[in-house]
Enzyme design. Structure first.
Site, PDB file in Angstrom:
ATOM      1  N   ASN A  97      -9.939  -1.001  -2.405  1.00 33.61           N
ATOM      2  CA  ASN A  97      -8.535  -0.746  -2.074  1.00 33.61           C
ATOM      3  C   ASN A  97      -7.671  -1.333  -3.191  1.00 33.61           C
ATOM      4  O   ASN A  97      -7.627  -2.546  -3.373  1.00 33.61           O
ATOM      5  CB  ASN A  97      -8.236  -1.421  -0.720  1.00 33.61           C
ATOM      6  CG  ASN A  97      -6.797  -1.267  -0.270  1.00 33.61           C
ATOM      7  OD1 ASN A  97      -5.914  -0.959  -1.056  1.00 33.61           O
ATOM      8  ND2 ASN A  97      -6.562  -1.500   1.017  1.00 33.61           N
ATOM      9  N   HIS A 114      -4.101   6.940   1.143  1.00 37.17           N
ATOM     10  CA  HIS A 114      -4.255   5.621   0.507  1.00 37.17           C
ATOM     11  C   HIS A 114      -5.658   5.118   0.831  1.00 37.17           C
ATOM     12  O   HIS A 114      -6.096   5.186   1.987  1.00 37.17           O
ATOM     13  CB  HIS A 114      -3.192   4.667   1.052  1.00 37.17           C
ATOM     14  CG  HIS A 114      -3.547   3.237   0.863  1.00 37.17           C
ATOM     15  ND1 HIS A 114      -3.845   2.712  -0.371  1.00 37.17           N
ATOM     16  CD2 HIS A 114      -3.693   2.220   1.751  1.00 37.17           C
ATOM     17  CE1 HIS A 114      -4.144   1.431  -0.233  1.00 37.17           C
ATOM     18  NE2 HIS A 114      -4.068   1.111   1.044  1.00 37.17           N
ATOM     19  N   CYS A 118       0.819  -1.226   0.000  1.00 32.12           N
ATOM     20  CA  CYS A 118       0.000   0.000   0.000  1.00 32.12           C
ATOM     21  C   CYS A 118       0.847   1.268   0.000  1.00 32.12           C
ATOM     22  O   CYS A 118       0.400   2.319  -0.460  1.00 32.12           O
ATOM     23  CB  CYS A 118      -0.930   0.011   1.210  1.00 32.12           C
ATOM     24  SG  CYS A 118      -1.983  -1.432   1.250  1.00 32.12           S
TER      25      CYS A 118
HETATM   26  O1  UT7 Z   1      -4.553  -1.307   2.614  1.00 34.40           O
HETATM   27  C1  UT7 Z   1      -4.103  -1.320   3.937  1.00 34.40           C
HETATM   28  C2  UT7 Z   1      -4.366  -2.598   4.588  1.00 34.40           C
HETATM   29  N1  UT7 Z   1      -5.724  -2.924   4.898  1.00 34.40           N
HETATM   30  C3  UT7 Z   1      -6.465  -2.212   5.772  1.00 34.40           C
HETATM   31  O2  UT7 Z   1      -6.159  -1.118   6.137  1.00 34.40           O
HETATM   32  C4  UT7 Z   1      -7.692  -2.876   6.302  1.00 34.40           C
HETATM   33  C5  UT7 Z   1      -7.850  -2.584   7.770  1.00 34.40           C
HETATM   34  N2  UT7 Z   1      -8.950  -3.309   8.382  1.00 34.40           N
HETATM   35  C6  UT7 Z   1     -10.236  -3.134   8.014  1.00 34.40           C
HETATM   36  O3  UT7 Z   1     -10.533  -2.360   7.129  1.00 34.40           O
HETATM   37  C7  UT7 Z   1     -11.292  -3.856   8.813  1.00 34.40           C
HETATM   38  O4  UT7 Z   1     -10.698  -4.556   9.871  1.00 34.40           O
HETATM   39  C8  UT7 Z   1     -12.129  -4.848   7.948  1.00 34.40           C
HETATM   40  C9  UT7 Z   1     -13.024  -4.075   6.984  1.00 34.40           C
HETATM   41  C10 UT7 Z   1     -11.242  -5.815   7.211  1.00 34.40           C
HETATM   42  C11 UT7 Z   1     -13.049  -5.678   8.843  1.00 34.40           C
HETATM   43  O5  UT7 Z   1     -13.877  -4.832   9.581  1.00 34.40           O
HETATM   44  P1  UT7 Z   1     -13.991  -4.987  11.164  1.00 34.40           P
HETATM   45  O6  UT7 Z   1     -14.960  -4.012  11.604  1.00 34.40           O
HETATM   46  O7  UT7 Z   1     -12.611  -4.923  11.742  1.00 34.40           O
HETATM   47  O8  UT7 Z   1     -14.597  -6.447  11.291  1.00 34.40           O
HETATM   48  P2  UT7 Z   1     -14.027  -7.707  12.100  1.00 34.40           P
HETATM   49  O9  UT7 Z   1     -12.829  -8.268  11.406  1.00 34.40           O
HETATM   50  O10 UT7 Z   1     -13.934  -7.357  13.550  1.00 34.40           O
HETATM   51  O11 UT7 Z   1     -15.200  -8.732  11.913  1.00 34.40           O
HETATM   52  C12 UT7 Z   1     -16.509  -8.498  12.486  1.00 34.40           C
HETATM   53  C13 UT7 Z   1     -17.448  -9.593  12.032  1.00 34.40           C
HETATM   54  C14 UT7 Z   1     -16.876 -11.001  12.171  1.00 34.40           C
HETATM   55  O12 UT7 Z   1     -17.931 -11.839  12.559  1.00 34.40           O
HETATM   56  P3  UT7 Z   1     -18.139 -12.285  14.097  1.00 34.40           P
HETATM   57  O13 UT7 Z   1     -16.861 -12.977  14.509  1.00 34.40           O
HETATM   58  O14 UT7 Z   1     -18.340 -10.987  14.856  1.00 34.40           O
HETATM   59  O15 UT7 Z   1     -19.320 -13.170  14.052  1.00 34.40           O
HETATM   60  C15 UT7 Z   1     -16.423 -11.357  10.786  1.00 34.40           C
HETATM   61  O16 UT7 Z   1     -16.440 -12.741  10.538  1.00 34.40           O
HETATM   62  O17 UT7 Z   1     -17.721  -9.440  10.617  1.00 34.40           O
HETATM   63  C16 UT7 Z   1     -17.472 -10.672   9.948  1.00 34.40           C
HETATM   64  N3  UT7 Z   1     -17.069 -10.388   8.580  1.00 34.40           N
HETATM   65  C17 UT7 Z   1     -17.938 -10.181   7.577  1.00 34.40           C
HETATM   66  N4  UT7 Z   1     -19.278 -10.213   7.543  1.00 34.40           N
HETATM   67  C18 UT7 Z   1     -19.868  -9.963   6.364  1.00 34.40           C
HETATM   68  C19 UT7 Z   1     -15.809 -10.241   8.097  1.00 34.40           C
HETATM   69  N5  UT7 Z   1     -15.861  -9.950   6.788  1.00 34.40           N
HETATM   70  C20 UT7 Z   1     -17.161  -9.918   6.442  1.00 34.40           C
HETATM   71  C21 UT7 Z   1     -17.839  -9.675   5.237  1.00 34.40           C
HETATM   72  N6  UT7 Z   1     -19.194  -9.701   5.249  1.00 34.40           N
HETATM   73  N7  UT7 Z   1     -17.205  -9.388   4.087  1.00 34.40           N
END
Ligand code: UT7
Length: 333
Positions: free
Chosen positions: A290, A260, A115
């Protein structure tokens, strides 16, 4: 010492639009979840046989050169940033050189900083122009993520975020005193290398080709999203403030911040932390997701096209991602 300036900027995205509703057909996810957590509404996915990482970069580069009033033959150095190269080796830089029909006098350098790859590449190019070694340097960021994502529910936290695209800039010596790239700032913290990673193919395993499929999950990007998020919202403001301090400037001096495009929530957090109004921050993640190394030049190109960047404006670029690596650049346009 002379300074460099961005003389041209261009972008290219594949024609295929993939909406959140399309992803609902492939994995357990919802448009509402994706929009609420990331701000993304749609992204582009490449078309096999039409789009390659190198040829998308070349299309963006041609537009950047056109804007600068230059032709490919004017390019003296190519700096190519990508985490999704056409081949394991050689890097995509030489393929771009071939796409542009350039001679063997134009070297091609490949940058592997995910990134932050575009700003790392910009920084390298800036040094070459400052020292007088080259007058015209092409910096390209291009990515094809869609061919390597786990599009099952297992990979949904990554697959919904990443998209394909390309962006490019042309650096030239600045013709106006005090204008151009004021400074660039680069950081890395390898202790977090495994927080966002594609492990295979790995040279560390004997008979790697035979063993590559042993753990198929390692062929896909693995991301500890929450931890990446946590670090991103700290590092972005830090590295922006570092650039401002070096130039005796304040956040209120920024005319346009182009972060970014990792996640709209991260951009909004950074905006709030820096105390910037909406009109001073450019986001297009809603339409492209992204695109890692391509995201900043793609956003910069659209911002310029939309008239959001004017002569004399202070433009700040900032990135954070896999490595971890993070970086910023301050530009007097
Ligand atoms: O480019 C630079 C590098 N990347 C980043 O900067 C990304 C940084 N991180 C993020 O943007 C966020 O952490 C994400 C968008 C990837 C995830 O969002 P979050 O609010 O941190 O969600 P989480 O990982 O805490 O997951 C919450 C819930 C989980 O379910 P449970 O365990 O609470 O039942 C996940 O399994 O959301 C679930 N989940 C989804 N649900 C529906 C994870 N991905 C998805 C999805 N659709 N695509």
């Amino acid at each position: 010492m002379r300074q460099s300036e961005i003389a041209g900027v261009g972008h290219y995205v594949p024609a295929r639009v993939v909406k959140n509703a399309d992803l609902e057909q492939l994995m357990e996810t919802t448009d509402a979840w994706i929009q609420e957590r990331t701000g993304i509404q749609e992204r582009r996915w490449f078309e096999e046989g039409t789009d390659t990482t190198a040829n998308m970069g070349a299309k963006a580069a041609r537009k950047a050169l056109e804007m600068a009033g230059l032709t490919p033959d004017d390019v003296q150095l190519i700096v190519f940033a990508t985490l999704s190269p056409d081949y394991f080796f050689p890097g995509s830089g030489v393929l771009l050189q071939r796409e542009l029909g350039l001679k063997d006098t134009t070297p091609a350098l490949d940058v592997r900083n995910q990134c932050s790859g575009f700003i790392y590449g910009l920084s390298v190019a800036d040094q070459f122009v400052r020292t007088g070694m080259y007058d015209t340097v092409l910096v390209v960021g291009s990515e094809i993520h869609s061919s390597g994502l786990d599009k099952s529910t297992n990979g949904r936290n990554v697959a919904v975020i990443f998209g394909d695209g390309a962006g490019a800039v042309v650096l030239r010596p600045s013709s106006r005193a005090g204008h151009g790239i004021l400074s660039t700032h680069l950081h890395a913290q390898g202790e977090f290398a495994e927080e966002l990673i594609v492990k295979e193919p790995s040279s560390n395993r004997d008979n790697r080709n035979e063993r590559m499929m042993e753990n198929k999950q390692d062929l896909y990007p693995l991301m500890n999203g929450q931890n990446v998020f946590k670090h991103a919202v700290v590092r972005f403001p830090q590295v922006i403030n570092e650039a401002l301090a070096q130039n005796n400037l304040q956040a209120s001096d920024i005319d346009l911040l182009i972060p970014h495009q990792a996640n709209l929530r991260i951009s909004q957090f950074v905006q709030q932390k820096m105390g910037l109004p909406n009109e001073k921050v450019y986001n297009n993640i809603m339409r492209y997701g992204n695109t890692t190394a391509a995201s900043i030049p793609l956003a910069l190109s659209e911002a310029v096209q939309e008239g959001r960047v004017k002569r004399g404006d202070l433009v700040c670029l900032a990135a954070f991602g896999s490595g971890f690596t993070w970086a910023s650049a301050l530009i007097k346009w």
